[in-house]
Design a protein around this motif. Structure first.
Motif, PDB file in Angstrom:
ATOM      1  N   UNK A  16      30.126  23.396  49.648  1.00 44.37           N
ATOM      2  CA  UNK A  16      31.020  22.306  50.136  1.00 44.37           C
ATOM      3  C   UNK A  16      32.062  22.731  49.524  1.00 44.37           C
ATOM      4  N   UNK A  17      31.799  23.331  48.534  1.00 52.73           N
ATOM      5  CA  UNK A  17      32.949  23.541  47.355  1.00 52.73           C
ATOM      6  C   UNK A  17      33.845  24.732  47.934  1.00 52.73           C
ATOM      7  N   UNK A  18      33.626  26.130  48.391  1.00 54.11           N
ATOM      8  CA  UNK A  18      34.735  26.900  48.732  1.00 54.11           C
ATOM      9  C   UNK A  18      34.133  27.535  49.993  1.00 54.11           C
ATOM     10  N   UNK A  19      35.021  27.717  51.257  1.00 52.77           N
ATOM     11  CA  UNK A  19      33.763  28.739  51.983  1.00 52.77           C
ATOM     12  C   UNK A  19      33.646  29.276  51.848  1.00 52.77           C
ATOM     13  N   UNK A  20      32.989  29.825  52.785  1.00 57.84           N
ATOM     14  CA  UNK A  20      31.638  31.397  52.765  1.00 57.84           C
ATOM     15  C   UNK A  20      33.251  32.456  52.271  1.00 57.84           C
ATOM     16  N   UNK A  21      34.258  32.573  53.612  1.00 60.19           N
ATOM     17  CA  UNK A  21      35.219  33.137  53.135  1.00 60.19           C
ATOM     18  C   UNK A  21      36.536  33.445  51.397  1.00 60.19           C
ATOM     19  N   UNK A  22      36.225  32.572  51.341  1.00 58.34           N
ATOM     20  CA  UNK A  22      36.818  32.470  49.846  1.00 58.34           C
ATOM     21  C   UNK A  22      36.026  33.345  49.024  1.00 58.34           C
ATOM     22  N   UNK A  23      34.327  32.783  49.295  1.00 59.02           N
ATOM     23  CA  UNK A  23      34.164  33.334  47.777  1.00 59.02           C
ATOM     24  C   UNK A  23      33.689  34.447  47.820  1.00 59.02           C
ATOM     25  N   UNK A  24      33.864  34.912  49.208  1.00 59.84           N
ATOM     26  CA  UNK A  24      33.570  37.236  49.486  1.00 59.84           C
ATOM     27  C   UNK A  24      34.686  37.328  48.762  1.00 59.84           C
ATOM     28  N   UNK A  25      36.143  36.931  49.110  1.00 58.36           N
ATOM     29  CA  UNK A  25      36.994  37.753  48.214  1.00 58.36           C
ATOM     30  C   UNK A  25      36.789  37.270  46.758  1.00 58.36           C
ATOM     31  N   UNK A  26      36.927  36.665  46.382  1.00 57.66           N
ATOM     32  CA  UNK A  26      36.766  36.094  44.908  1.00 57.66           C
ATOM     33  C   UNK A  26      35.771  37.080  43.810  1.00 57.66           C
ATOM     34  N   UNK A  27      34.929  37.770  45.173  1.00 57.63           N
ATOM     35  CA  UNK A  27      33.707  39.182  44.192  1.00 57.63           C
ATOM     36  C   UNK A  27      35.232  40.469  44.216  1.00 57.63           C
ATOM     37  N   UNK A  28      36.734  40.479  45.201  1.00 56.15           N
ATOM     38  CA  UNK A  28      37.329  41.392  44.887  1.00 56.15           C
ATOM     39  C   UNK A  28      38.106  41.100  43.465  1.00 56.15           C
ATOM     40  N   UNK A  29      38.952  39.629  43.926  1.00 60.49           N
ATOM     41  CA  UNK A  29      39.847  39.318  42.831  1.00 60.49           C
ATOM     42  C   UNK A  29      40.049  38.283  42.528  1.00 60.49           C
ATOM     43  N   UNK A  30      40.584  37.866  41.178  1.00 61.78           N
ATOM     44  CA  UNK A  30      40.550  36.644  40.273  1.00 61.78           C
ATOM     45  C   UNK A  30      41.973  35.677  41.235  1.00 61.78           C
ATOM     46  N   UNK A  31      40.368  33.634  41.707  1.00 62.70           N
ATOM     47  CA  UNK A  31      41.345  33.461  41.950  1.00 62.70           C
ATOM     48  C   UNK A  31      41.319  32.419  41.226  1.00 62.70           C
ATOM     49  N   UNK A  32      41.614  31.409  41.854  1.00 60.37           N
ATOM     50  CA  UNK A  32      42.140  29.321  40.948  1.00 60.37           C
ATOM     51  C   UNK A  32      41.826  28.389  41.898  1.00 60.37           C
ATOM     52  N   UNK A  33      40.974  27.555  41.568  1.00 61.80           N
ATOM     53  CA  UNK A  33      41.000  26.712  42.351  1.00 61.80           C
ATOM     54  C   UNK A  33      42.267  25.331  42.053  1.00 61.80           C
ATOM     55  N   UNK A  63      43.902  29.717  44.843  1.00 61.00           N
ATOM     56  CA  UNK A  63      45.490  30.708  45.280  1.00 61.00           C
ATOM     57  C   UNK A  63      44.106  31.758  44.407  1.00 61.00           C
ATOM     58  N   UNK A  64      45.826  33.109  44.525  1.00 60.56           N
ATOM     59  CA  UNK A  64      45.321  34.316  43.439  1.00 60.56           C
ATOM     60  C   UNK A  64      45.405  33.233  41.911  1.00 60.56           C
ATOM     61  N   UNK A  65      44.454  34.006  40.717  1.00 54.58           N
ATOM     62  CA  UNK A  65      44.857  33.683  39.674  1.00 54.58           C
ATOM     63  C   UNK A  65      46.090  34.036  38.945  1.00 54.58           C
ATOM     64  N   UNK A  66      46.861  34.739  39.604  1.00 55.68           N
ATOM     65  CA  UNK A  66      47.898  35.074  38.954  1.00 55.68           C
ATOM     66  C   UNK A  66      48.995  34.850  39.317  1.00 55.68           C
ATOM     67  N   UNK A  67      48.870  33.941  40.494  1.00 58.63           N
ATOM     68  CA  UNK A  67      49.576  32.744  40.889  1.00 58.63           C
ATOM     69  C   UNK A  67      50.408  32.113  39.721  1.00 58.63           C
ATOM     70  N   UNK A  68      51.850  31.138  39.759  1.00 58.88           N
ATOM     71  CA  UNK A  68      52.623  30.199  39.630  1.00 58.88           C
ATOM     72  C   UNK A  68      51.569  28.553  39.575  1.00 58.88           C
ATOM     73  N   UNK A  69      51.523  28.725  41.064  1.00 59.75           N
ATOM     74  CA  UNK A  69      50.494  27.544  41.708  1.00 59.75           C
ATOM     75  C   UNK A  69      49.911  26.847  40.859  1.00 59.75           C
ATOM     76  N   UNK A  70      50.178  25.884  40.127  1.00 61.59           N
ATOM     77  CA  UNK A  70      48.332  25.417  39.380  1.00 61.59           C
ATOM     78  C   UNK A  70      48.580  23.769  39.896  1.00 61.59           C
ATOM     79  N   UNK A  71      49.210  22.799  40.406  1.00 57.28           N
ATOM     80  CA  UNK A  71      49.315  21.360  40.724  1.00 57.28           C
ATOM     81  C   UNK A  71      49.378  21.498  42.127  1.00 57.28           C
ATOM     82  N   UNK A  72      49.000  20.893  43.010  1.00 55.18           N
ATOM     83  CA  UNK A  72      49.265  19.912  44.398  1.00 55.18           C
ATOM     84  C   UNK A  72      51.244  20.433  44.851  1.00 55.18           C
TER      85      UNK A  72
END
Length: 333
Positions: A198-215, A127-136
Motif C-alpha cells: 500500500x505504500x509503494x508499488x512493486x515496480x518502484x520497490x524493484x528499482x530502489x534496489x539499484x538506485x536511490x529514491x525519495x518519497x 523521485x530520484x534521491x539526487x532530484x531537486x524535487x522536495x515538495x508537491x
C-alpha cells in the motif's frame, strides 16, 4: 445378436458418461476477477487470490484473473458485464454509483455489492534521491507518470494537481507502473506518482534496489489545500521501514484513500460466501499476505460506505454475521 446388444450397451454407457461429464462441467461456473496493470500491486494480489480460490474451490467454481488498467477500467468492465468481481478505489465507486466525475453523463450504476474493505492505499510520489524535487509544488514543469489511463490513481493525481493549482503545468505521462519506474530510473521521467502497494508499488520497490529514491512528502500548506479540495483523501503516514528511500527508518507523510472488493448482485450468495471463507481463513491469509499485505488488512470495515449507501452482497452479510460482526444496517438490503 449378443454382440449387437453389447455394442448398444457400451454406446449407451458412453453417451451417459458424456452427459454426466457435461453436467459436471456445467456446474463449475467461471467468474472473472478484474485485476490491475503490469508492475502494480493489484495484478499480483488478485493473481494470488485467484490461485488460492481455484485450488480450494476447484470442484465448485473456476476463477479467472483478467488483465486490466486498474480501478477505472475494472469499474467500466463491470458496468459492461465483462467482470463479475473487482477491487475498486472508493472515489471510482462513488463516481460510478452516482453517475458523476469520470462517469458523468452515464446512468448511475447501482449494481455494486460490497464484499469487504481491502486496504488504505497511498498516493506514492517518488523521485530520484539526487532530484531537486522536495515538495508537491515542485512537480510543476516536470514529467510525471500517473499510471495507465485505466488506473484509479489517474483521476486522483489530476485532482491533486487541480487542488494545488498546477494542473496546467505538470507534464503528465500515462504509462504502466513498470514502464514508469524504469523510465524514472533511466532519467526519462522526473517523478512516478502512482498508487502504492500500500505504500509503494512493486515496480518502484524493484528499482530502489539499484538506485536511490525519495518519497516526495506534502508540506503542511499543500496538505491543507488537498484535504479541503478532495474529500476522499486523508493525510496519513508511511510507517518506518515500510517503504524504501531516504529516511526509510522514519515516518513519512502521504495521502491515502480506501479500496474495496465488490461483486455484481448476479454472483450467487454461496459463491461470495465461499470466496470470503477461503480468503479469510487464517492459513490462507498468511500465505496471501506474504504476496500482498492487502489480504492481511482485508475485513469488515464498512464505515466509509455508510454515507455512500453502497450495499453489502448477501453472501458477505451471511459470512460476516456468522463471524459475529455488527454490520451497518443501512448497508443490508
Amino acid at each position: 445378436m449378443k454382440n449387437k446388444r453389447l455394442l448398444f450397451a457400451c454406446v449407451g454407457m458412453l453417451f451417459a458418461a458424456f452427459i454426466f461429464a457435461d453436467l459436471s462441467m456445467a456446474q463449475v461456473r467461471n467468474y472473472v476477477f478484474g485485476s490491475g496493470p503490469m508492475g502494480g500491486p493489484w495484478r499480483i494480489g488478485v493473481g494470488a487470490g485467484v490461485q488460492v480460490l481455484n485450488e480450494q474451490l476447484k470442484d465448485k467454481y473456476l476463477f479467472t484473473a483478467a488483465a486490466s488498467g486498474g480501478s477505472v477500467e475494472n469499474t467500466r468492465r463491470m458496468i459492461g458485464g465483462e467482470y463479475d468481481t473487482i477491487w475498486v478505489h472508493q472515489n471510482n465507486l462513488y463516481d460510478a454509483w452516482n453517475g458523476v466525475g469520470l462517469f458523468e453523463g452515464q446512468q448511475a450504476f447501482k449494481d455494486f455489492r460490497v464484499l469487504e474493505y481491502m486496504a488504505d492505499q497511498a498516493v506514492c510520489i517518488v523521485t530520484l534521491a539526487k532530484s531537486p524535487i522536495h515538495s508537491l509544488m515542485d512537480l510543476a514543469g516536470k514529467k510525471v507518470n500517473i499510471g495507465p489511463a485505466g488506473s484509479g490513481g489517474v483521476p486522483i493525481a489530476k485532482a491533486i494537481f487541480q487542488a494545488l493549482g498546477i494542473a496546467d503545468k505538470v507534464k503528465i505521462v500515462n504509462v504502466s507502473f513498470e514502464a514508469g519506474a524504469q523510465a524514472l530510473k533511466d532519467g526519462q521521467l522526473d517523478v512516478s506518482m502512482t498508487p502504492g502497494g500500500p505504500y509503494v508499488p512493486p515496480a518502484v520497490a524493484e528499482i530502489s534496489r539499484s538506485v536511490a529514491v525519495r518519497i516526495v512528502e506534502p508540506t503542511p500548506e499543500e496538505a491543507a489545500k488537498i484535504e479541503s479540495g478532495i474529500t476522499y483523501l486523508h493525510l496519513g503516514v508511511i510507517p518506518p521501514n515500510k517503504a524504501p528511500g531516504e529516511n526509510a527508518d522514519k515516518e513519512r507523510k502521504a495521502f491515502f484513500w480506501s479500496m474495496y472488493w465488490v461483486a455484481l448482485p448476479k454472483v450467487p450468495e454461496a459463491v461470495v460466501y465461499d470466496m470470503l471463507k477461503v480468503t479469510q481463513d487464517p492459513k490462507n491469509r498468511e500465505v496471501l499476505g506474504k504476496v500482498l499485505n492487502y489480504w492481511l488488512s482485508a475485513g469488515p470495515d464498512f464505515s466509509g460506505l455508510v454515507k455512500m449507501g453502497v450495499p453489502l452482497h448477501p453472501g458477505a452479510v451471511k459470512f460476516w454475521q456468522e463471524q459475529g460482526v455488527k454490520l451497518p444496517p443501512e448497508l443490508i438490503k
